[in-house]
Write a protein that holds these residues in place. Structure first.
Motif, PDB file in Angstrom:
ATOM      1  N   VAL A 181       0.747  -1.013  -0.023  1.00  0.00           N
ATOM      2  CA  VAL A 181      -0.047  -0.015   0.110  1.00  0.00           C
ATOM      3  C   VAL A 181       0.678   1.287   0.037  1.00  0.00           C
ATOM      4  O   VAL A 181       1.809   1.337   0.734  1.00  0.00           O
ATOM      5  CB  VAL A 181      -0.973   0.012   1.245  1.00  0.00           C
ATOM      6  CG1 VAL A 181      -1.657   1.357   1.318  1.00  0.00           C
ATOM      7  CG2 VAL A 181      -1.924  -1.154   1.369  1.00  0.00           C
ATOM      8  N   GLU A 182       0.793   1.953  -1.124  1.00  0.00           N
ATOM      9  CA  GLU A 182       1.603   3.167  -0.940  1.00  0.00           C
ATOM     10  C   GLU A 182       0.681   4.504  -0.620  1.00  0.00           C
ATOM     11  O   GLU A 182      -0.481   4.423  -0.766  1.00  0.00           O
ATOM     12  CB  GLU A 182       1.934   3.571  -2.502  1.00  0.00           C
ATOM     13  CG  GLU A 182       2.811   2.480  -3.234  1.00  0.00           C
ATOM     14  CD  GLU A 182       2.931   2.926  -4.825  1.00  0.00           C
ATOM     15  OE1 GLU A 182       2.612   3.770  -5.198  1.00  0.00           O
ATOM     16  OE2 GLU A 182       3.892   2.226  -5.225  1.00  0.00           O
ATOM     17  N   PRO A 183       1.491   5.435   0.162  1.00  0.00           N
ATOM     18  CA  PRO A 183       0.864   6.577   0.749  1.00  0.00           C
ATOM     19  C   PRO A 183       0.085   7.212  -0.409  1.00  0.00           C
ATOM     20  O   PRO A 183       0.745   7.533  -1.474  1.00  0.00           O
ATOM     21  CB  PRO A 183       1.897   7.286   1.629  1.00  0.00           C
ATOM     22  CG  PRO A 183       3.255   6.957   0.899  1.00  0.00           C
ATOM     23  CD  PRO A 183       2.787   5.562   0.348  1.00  0.00           C
ATOM     24  N   ALA A 184      -1.181   7.753  -0.147  1.00  0.00           N
ATOM     25  CA  ALA A 184      -1.799   8.737  -1.070  1.00  0.00           C
ATOM     26  C   ALA A 184      -0.978   9.979  -1.210  1.00  0.00           C
ATOM     27  O   ALA A 184      -0.801  10.663  -0.202  1.00  0.00           O
ATOM     28  CB  ALA A 184      -3.386   8.771  -0.631  1.00  0.00           C
ATOM     29  N   PRO A 185      -0.924  10.438  -2.430  1.00  0.00           N
ATOM     30  CA  PRO A 185      -0.334  11.900  -2.803  1.00  0.00           C
ATOM     31  C   PRO A 185      -1.399  12.843  -2.196  1.00  0.00           C
ATOM     32  O   PRO A 185      -2.525  12.702  -2.142  1.00  0.00           O
ATOM     33  CB  PRO A 185      -0.052  11.936  -4.091  1.00  0.00           C
ATOM     34  CG  PRO A 185      -1.266  10.947  -4.690  1.00  0.00           C
ATOM     35  CD  PRO A 185      -1.427   9.902  -3.638  1.00  0.00           C
ATOM     36  N   VAL A 186      -0.591  14.173  -1.862  1.00  0.00           N
ATOM     37  CA  VAL A 186      -1.521  15.110  -1.303  1.00  0.00           C
ATOM     38  C   VAL A 186      -0.805  16.425  -1.949  1.00  0.00           C
ATOM     39  O   VAL A 186       0.087  16.385  -2.523  1.00  0.00           O
ATOM     40  CB  VAL A 186      -1.346  15.265   0.476  1.00  0.00           C
ATOM     41  CG1 VAL A 186      -1.843  14.177   0.910  1.00  0.00           C
ATOM     42  CG2 VAL A 186       0.392  15.393   0.631  1.00  0.00           C
ATOM     43  N   SER A 187      -1.977  17.220  -2.002  1.00  0.00           N
ATOM     44  CA  SER A 187      -1.665  18.591  -2.985  1.00  0.00           C
ATOM     45  C   SER A 187      -0.455  19.401  -2.108  1.00  0.00           C
ATOM     46  O   SER A 187      -0.329  19.283  -0.883  1.00  0.00           O
ATOM     47  CB  SER A 187      -2.735  19.324  -3.302  1.00  0.00           C
ATOM     48  OG  SER A 187      -3.350  19.682  -1.758  1.00  0.00           O
ATOM     49  N   ASP A 188       0.089  20.486  -2.400  1.00  0.00           N
ATOM     50  CA  ASP A 188       0.867  21.027  -2.007  1.00  0.00           C
ATOM     51  C   ASP A 188       2.123  20.638  -1.314  1.00  0.00           C
ATOM     52  O   ASP A 188       2.685  20.801  -0.253  1.00  0.00           O
ATOM     53  CB  ASP A 188       0.439  22.110  -0.872  1.00  0.00           C
ATOM     54  CG  ASP A 188      -0.867  23.041  -1.297  1.00  0.00           C
ATOM     55  OD1 ASP A 188      -0.837  23.371  -2.237  1.00  0.00           O
ATOM     56  OD2 ASP A 188      -1.818  23.068  -0.567  1.00  0.00           O
ATOM     57  N   ASP A 189       2.591  19.609  -1.988  1.00  0.00           N
ATOM     58  CA  ASP A 189       3.809  18.991  -1.641  1.00  0.00           C
ATOM     59  C   ASP A 189       5.015  19.898  -1.545  1.00  0.00           C
ATOM     60  O   ASP A 189       5.050  20.699  -2.989  1.00  0.00           O
ATOM     61  CB  ASP A 189       4.199  17.535  -2.453  1.00  0.00           C
ATOM     62  CG  ASP A 189       5.162  16.859  -2.283  1.00  0.00           C
ATOM     63  OD1 ASP A 189       6.178  17.356  -1.471  1.00  0.00           O
ATOM     64  OD2 ASP A 189       5.153  15.610  -2.578  1.00  0.00           O
ATOM     65  N   PRO A 190       5.860  19.841  -0.658  1.00  0.00           N
ATOM     66  CA  PRO A 190       6.866  21.128  -0.822  1.00  0.00           C
ATOM     67  C   PRO A 190       7.968  20.618  -2.078  1.00  0.00           C
ATOM     68  O   PRO A 190       8.642  21.629  -2.583  1.00  0.00           O
ATOM     69  CB  PRO A 190       7.631  20.787   0.678  1.00  0.00           C
ATOM     70  CG  PRO A 190       6.460  20.226   1.500  1.00  0.00           C
ATOM     71  CD  PRO A 190       5.701  19.444   0.735  1.00  0.00           C
ATOM     72  N   TYR A 191       8.112  19.289  -2.481  1.00  0.00           N
ATOM     73  CA  TYR A 191       9.096  19.051  -3.368  1.00  0.00           C
ATOM     74  C   TYR A 191       8.549  19.923  -4.651  1.00  0.00           C
ATOM     75  O   TYR A 191       9.489  20.305  -5.535  1.00  0.00           O
ATOM     76  CB  TYR A 191       8.950  17.790  -3.629  1.00  0.00           C
ATOM     77  CG  TYR A 191      10.124  17.083  -4.582  1.00  0.00           C
ATOM     78  CD1 TYR A 191      11.445  17.178  -4.487  1.00  0.00           C
ATOM     79  CD2 TYR A 191       9.645  16.763  -5.973  1.00  0.00           C
ATOM     80  CE1 TYR A 191      12.248  16.637  -5.495  1.00  0.00           C
ATOM     81  CE2 TYR A 191      10.151  16.366  -6.889  1.00  0.00           C
ATOM     82  CZ  TYR A 191      11.517  16.480  -6.912  1.00  0.00           C
ATOM     83  OH  TYR A 191      12.483  15.881  -7.832  1.00  0.00           O
ATOM     84  N   TYR A 192       7.477  19.952  -4.888  1.00  0.00           N
ATOM     85  CA  TYR A 192       6.872  20.364  -6.324  1.00  0.00           C
ATOM     86  C   TYR A 192       6.661  22.073  -6.033  1.00  0.00           C
ATOM     87  O   TYR A 192       5.822  22.500  -6.968  1.00  0.00           O
ATOM     88  CB  TYR A 192       5.685  19.976  -6.891  1.00  0.00           C
ATOM     89  CG  TYR A 192       5.953  18.352  -7.293  1.00  0.00           C
ATOM     90  CD1 TYR A 192       6.396  18.139  -8.335  1.00  0.00           C
ATOM     91  CD2 TYR A 192       5.743  17.341  -6.276  1.00  0.00           C
ATOM     92  CE1 TYR A 192       6.657  16.880  -8.869  1.00  0.00           C
ATOM     93  CE2 TYR A 192       5.685  15.978  -6.691  1.00  0.00           C
ATOM     94  CZ  TYR A 192       6.593  15.668  -7.937  1.00  0.00           C
ATOM     95  OH  TYR A 192       7.007  14.463  -8.291  1.00  0.00           O
ATOM     96  N   ALA A 193       6.782  22.627  -4.912  1.00  0.00           N
ATOM     97  CA  ALA A 193       6.392  23.966  -4.770  1.00  0.00           C
ATOM     98  C   ALA A 193       7.288  24.738  -5.574  1.00  0.00           C
ATOM     99  O   ALA A 193       8.488  24.667  -5.927  1.00  0.00           O
ATOM    100  CB  ALA A 193       6.534  24.225  -3.158  1.00  0.00           C
ATOM    101  N   PRO A 194       6.709  25.816  -6.260  1.00  0.00           N
ATOM    102  CA  PRO A 194       7.544  26.952  -7.031  1.00  0.00           C
ATOM    103  C   PRO A 194       8.805  27.416  -6.322  1.00  0.00           C
ATOM    104  O   PRO A 194       8.578  27.826  -5.115  1.00  0.00           O
ATOM    105  CB  PRO A 194       6.530  27.851  -7.667  1.00  0.00           C
ATOM    106  CG  PRO A 194       5.378  28.027  -6.692  1.00  0.00           C
ATOM    107  CD  PRO A 194       5.523  26.508  -5.903  1.00  0.00           C
TER     108      PRO A 194
END
Length: 219
Positions: A18-31
């Protein structure tokens, strides 16, 4: 009790799958926001100063940390694989009648023959297609001029969310005049398109089913 102990390995395998569900506003993808550029105050007598890039000439292509770039998604792949195997084997043996003191002794010396046959076939077909666009941010500029970009897009629907995540390396020469680039021109690209919520969960297998479908299951 024995049943519970037997289920422990299945529970562990199922939980690991079971992989953890992705969430929005992930700091890795933050501009990445670059501080305001301060041009050199040393006047050379001309309007154009070093460090201004092509801003004076109206070129808006991404080239610095914090710039945005639109990636046109045009992914399409397909693969086909087939395999066939056939193996057969047969053997037989005979033993001459033995003699005792020169007198032949009649024995049933026939041995059963052995035959073995195996045949197998396997076929696999896979294809996918992804079109659309996503605007990402330049978060690193390498000495050779490559731009490292990444970003995400989340769309909230009626019963869940859909998202696109992208990261990769872009050559400035591949960026068109309207500040767009094709996804097929990205190096080391990572593109993810999926969803969360009730609709996405409804198409997923439960942890026990996933455990039974892994190579750990002995049957």
């Amino acid at each position: 009790m024995r049943f519970l102990l037997a289920c422990v390995p299945l529970i562990l395998v199922g939980c690991a799958a079971v992989e953890p569900a992705p969430v929005s506003d992930d700091p890795y993808y933050a501009p990445v926001i670059q501080p305001s550029v301060q041009y050199s105050q040393n006047s050379s007598g001309g309007i154009y100063q070093a460090g201004m890039g092509d801003v004076f000439f109206g070129d808006k292509k991404a080239r610095q940390i914090g710039d945005i770039l639109t990636v046109n998604l045009s992914e399409s792949t397909s693969s086909t694989k087939s395999n066939a195997a056939s193996v057969s084997k047969s053997s037989s043996a005979t033993i001459e009648n033995p003699t005792i003191l020169g007198i032949p002794v009649g024995l049933d010396t026939s041995l059963p023959g052995m035959n073995s046959d195996f045949s197998g076939n396997a076929n696999a077909n896979q294809s996918n297609s992804l079109t659309g666009s996503i605007t990402v941010t330049v978060y690193e500029v390498y000495p050779n001029g490559l731009l490292a970009v990444r970003g995400e897009k989340w769309i909230t629907l009626n019963r869940g969310q859909e998202y696109i995540r992208l990261s990769g390396l872009v050559r400035e020469a591949d960026i068109s005049s309207d500040n767009t680039v094709e996804s097929t021109r990205l190096a080391d690209a990572r593109i993810a398109y999926s969803g969360t919520g009730e609709l996405a969960s409804g198409s997923e297998q439960g942890w026990l089913t996933r455990a039974l479908n892994t190579s750990w299951w002995p049957f």
